[in-house]
Scaffold this motif. Structure first.
Motif, PDB file in Angstrom:
ATOM      1  N   PRO A   1      -0.460 -10.634 -32.720  1.00 55.56           N
ATOM      2  CA  PRO A   1      -0.978 -11.031 -31.407  1.00 55.56           C
ATOM      3  C   PRO A   1      -2.476 -10.738 -31.273  1.00 55.56           C
ATOM      4  O   PRO A   1      -2.912  -9.622 -31.549  1.00 55.56           O
ATOM      5  CB  PRO A   1      -0.167 -10.158 -30.442  1.00 55.56           C
ATOM      6  CG  PRO A   1       0.144  -8.926 -31.241  1.00 55.56           C
ATOM      7  CD  PRO A   1       0.325  -9.377 -32.657  1.00 55.56           C
ATOM      8  N   LEU A   2      -3.239 -11.739 -30.867  1.00 53.83           N
ATOM      9  CA  LEU A   2      -4.658 -11.529 -30.621  1.00 53.83           C
ATOM     10  C   LEU A   2      -4.815 -10.615 -29.412  1.00 53.83           C
ATOM     11  O   LEU A   2      -4.087 -10.742 -28.429  1.00 53.83           O
ATOM     12  CB  LEU A   2      -5.359 -12.856 -30.329  1.00 53.83           C
ATOM     13  CG  LEU A   2      -5.707 -13.776 -31.508  1.00 53.83           C
ATOM     14  CD1 LEU A   2      -4.447 -14.375 -32.119  1.00 53.83           C
ATOM     15  CD2 LEU A   2      -6.638 -14.884 -31.049  1.00 53.83           C
ATOM     16  N   ASN A   3      -5.770  -9.704 -29.494  1.00 54.93           N
ATOM     17  CA  ASN A   3      -6.030  -8.816 -28.370  1.00 54.93           C
ATOM     18  C   ASN A   3      -7.449  -9.038 -27.868  1.00 54.93           C
ATOM     19  O   ASN A   3      -8.415  -8.910 -28.629  1.00 54.93           O
ATOM     20  CB  ASN A   3      -5.832  -7.349 -28.775  1.00 54.93           C
ATOM     21  CG  ASN A   3      -5.943  -6.421 -27.587  1.00 54.93           C
ATOM     22  OD1 ASN A   3      -7.031  -6.003 -27.197  1.00 54.93           O
ATOM     23  ND2 ASN A   3      -4.807  -6.093 -26.983  1.00 54.93           N
ATOM     24  N   ALA A   4      -7.579  -9.387 -26.598  1.00 54.92           N
ATOM     25  CA  ALA A   4      -8.879  -9.770 -26.049  1.00 54.92           C
ATOM     26  C   ALA A   4      -9.890  -8.628 -26.114  1.00 54.92           C
ATOM     27  O   ALA A   4     -11.065  -8.847 -26.428  1.00 54.92           O
ATOM     28  CB  ALA A   4      -8.714 -10.244 -24.608  1.00 54.92           C
ATOM     29  N   MET A   5      -9.459  -7.405 -25.808  1.00 55.07           N
ATOM     30  CA  MET A   5     -10.381  -6.270 -25.846  1.00 55.07           C
ATOM     31  C   MET A   5     -10.826  -5.975 -27.276  1.00 55.07           C
ATOM     32  O   MET A   5     -12.004  -5.713 -27.537  1.00 55.07           O
ATOM     33  CB  MET A   5      -9.734  -5.030 -25.238  1.00 55.07           C
ATOM     34  CG  MET A   5      -9.633  -5.053 -23.731  1.00 55.07           C
ATOM     35  SD  MET A   5     -11.272  -4.973 -22.961  1.00 55.07           S
ATOM     36  CE  MET A   5     -10.805  -5.004 -21.226  1.00 55.07           C
ATOM     37  N   ARG A   6      -9.890  -6.027 -28.197  1.00 55.66           N
ATOM     38  CA  ARG A   6     -10.206  -5.734 -29.592  1.00 55.66           C
ATOM     39  C   ARG A   6     -11.165  -6.790 -30.153  1.00 55.66           C
ATOM     40  O   ARG A   6     -12.148  -6.457 -30.815  1.00 55.66           O
ATOM     41  CB  ARG A   6      -8.914  -5.678 -30.410  1.00 55.66           C
ATOM     42  CG  ARG A   6      -9.095  -5.223 -31.843  1.00 55.66           C
ATOM     43  CD  ARG A   6      -7.751  -5.074 -32.533  1.00 55.66           C
ATOM     44  NE  ARG A   6      -6.960  -3.975 -31.983  1.00 55.66           N
ATOM     45  CZ  ARG A   6      -5.785  -4.130 -31.381  1.00 55.66           C
ATOM     46  NH1 ARG A   6      -5.255  -5.354 -31.234  1.00 55.66           N
ATOM     47  NH2 ARG A   6      -5.136  -3.094 -30.913  1.00 55.66           N
ATOM     48  N   ILE A   7     -10.887  -8.051 -29.875  1.00 62.47           N
ATOM     49  CA  ILE A   7     -11.746  -9.127 -30.370  1.00 62.47           C
ATOM     50  C   ILE A   7     -13.150  -9.017 -29.787  1.00 62.47           C
ATOM     51  O   ILE A   7     -14.141  -9.239 -30.478  1.00 62.47           O
ATOM     52  CB  ILE A   7     -11.123 -10.495 -30.016  1.00 62.47           C
ATOM     53  CG1 ILE A   7      -9.911 -10.764 -30.901  1.00 62.47           C
ATOM     54  CG2 ILE A   7     -12.150 -11.618 -30.161  1.00 62.47           C
ATOM     55  CD1 ILE A   7      -9.151 -12.019 -30.525  1.00 62.47           C
ATOM     56  N   THR A   8     -13.245  -8.641 -28.507  1.00 61.23           N
ATOM     57  CA  THR A   8     -14.547  -8.592 -27.844  1.00 61.23           C
ATOM     58  C   THR A   8     -15.392  -7.418 -28.320  1.00 61.23           C
ATOM     59  O   THR A   8     -16.598  -7.562 -28.563  1.00 61.23           O
ATOM     60  CB  THR A   8     -14.367  -8.510 -26.323  1.00 61.23           C
ATOM     61  OG1 THR A   8     -13.604  -9.639 -25.872  1.00 61.23           O
ATOM     62  CG2 THR A   8     -15.713  -8.505 -25.609  1.00 61.23           C
ATOM     63  N   LEU A   9     -14.800  -6.238 -28.469  1.00 65.85           N
ATOM     64  CA  LEU A   9     -15.571  -5.026 -28.723  1.00 65.85           C
ATOM     65  C   LEU A   9     -15.625  -4.596 -30.184  1.00 65.85           C
ATOM     66  O   LEU A   9     -16.423  -3.722 -30.537  1.00 65.85           O
ATOM     67  CB  LEU A   9     -15.012  -3.880 -27.870  1.00 65.85           C
ATOM     68  CG  LEU A   9     -15.092  -4.098 -26.350  1.00 65.85           C
ATOM     69  CD1 LEU A   9     -14.478  -2.916 -25.607  1.00 65.85           C
ATOM     70  CD2 LEU A   9     -16.530  -4.313 -25.906  1.00 65.85           C
ATOM     71  N   HIS A  10     -14.804  -5.181 -31.028  1.00 65.83           N
ATOM     72  CA  HIS A  10     -14.799  -4.797 -32.441  1.00 65.83           C
ATOM     73  C   HIS A  10     -16.141  -5.155 -33.079  1.00 65.83           C
ATOM     74  O   HIS A  10     -16.718  -6.218 -32.813  1.00 65.83           O
ATOM     75  CB  HIS A  10     -13.666  -5.508 -33.177  1.00 65.83           C
ATOM     76  CG  HIS A  10     -13.329  -4.911 -34.502  1.00 65.83           C
ATOM     77  ND1 HIS A  10     -14.098  -5.125 -35.637  1.00 65.83           N
ATOM     78  CD2 HIS A  10     -12.310  -4.099 -34.896  1.00 65.83           C
ATOM     79  CE1 HIS A  10     -13.567  -4.482 -36.650  1.00 65.83           C
ATOM     80  NE2 HIS A  10     -12.483  -3.846 -36.232  1.00 65.83           N
TER      81      HIS A  10
END
Length: 264
Positions: free
Chosen positions: A139-148
């Motif tokens: 599952p894509l995670n919006a927070m992880r994708i944005t801040l990684h």
């Protein structure tokens, strides 16, 4: 050796204290008396099912936790938790899809309580172009994708501001709901290293002053968005209650022109 579960009174007291209101104030909101609220919290009085739900509503207790209150008081859970792929959710899924598609070419997505992406439109796919596969594996995670550091973070011009906004948003949610998965996600994304960049801080392109914009690069273009988040009114299902629809409103004419050119 057994461990007793918290009583409904203890749970209600914890929610009241978390909201920072007195027994007298809660009694006024719930059309009750501070004496009765005190008796419920200390276990001297067992609240009716109606009173449990009324107090939960006045304390803005999340739907998932309202079931826990009912169980602690000896009542059956009131709210179901239906998977989004269940046939009974077909109308909801179709409605979400129409909403996201209708918002194109501007980005929009739907996330659950821990920011896993459950639906997204082509505007979001465009922003994610070029990200490494390990971040795009479901599952894509919006927070992880944005801040990684391998995600969108290097492309965000006002990263310090936007990161602070997102972390503060998560902190408020953690304070309002008992969610260990959300807390674990917060601990993960807040620990990501943040690379300093000379142009971090004030965005160089004109942006709307109505709200903090997300200023992000895409294919040599500087795009600016203002984020809006919507939830469902009076949800009767845990899954629906925890969905959030985020739409990214272009914050300047240049962003509008560029996205429309991509949309054909």
């Amino acid at each position: 050796m057994t461990t007793s579960s918290p009583t409904v009174g203890a749970l209600l007291r914890a929610w009241r204290e978390r909201r920072g209101i007195s027994q007298l104030e809660l009694a006024g909101r719930a059309d009750s008396s501070s004496r009765h609220i005190s008796f419920v919290e200390t276990g001297r009085s067992r609240p009716s099912e109606e009173m449990v739900l009324r107090l939960a509503d006045r304390l803005d207790v999340p739907v998932r936790e309202r079931n826990s209150l009912l169980l602690a008081a000896g009542y059956a859970p009131r709210y179901g938790q239906t998977a989004l792929d269940d046939p009974s959710m077909e109308t909801l899924r179709e409605g979400i899809e129409r909403l996201l598609t209708g918002y194109e070419p501007y980005p929009a997505l739907v996330v659950d309580a821990t920011y896993d992406v459950v639906a997204a439109n082509r505007g979001i796919v465009m922003l994610l172009d070029g990200l490494p596969e390990h971040l795009l594996t479901p599952p894509l995670n919006a927070m992880r994708i944005t801040l990684h550091p391998e995600g969108l973070a290097p492309r965000i011009r006002n990263l310090a501001q936007w990161r602070g906004h997102l972390l503060a948003q998560m902190e408020r949610q953690i304070a309002l709901a008992r969610s260990e998965p959300l807390r674990a996600l917060y601990e993960e994304v807040s620990s990501y290293p943040v690379a300093e960049r000379a142009d971090d801080g004030e965005p160089r392109a004109p942006v709307a002053s109505i709200a903090l914009p997300l200023v992000i690069e895409h294919d040599g273009h500087l795009l600016s968005f203002v984020s809006s988040i919507a939830t469902f009114n009076t949800p009767m299902d845990v899954t629906v209650a925890e969905l959030a629809i985020e739409t990214m409103l272009p914050a300047d004419p240049a962003t509008v022109k560029y996205l429309r050119s991509l949309g054909g």
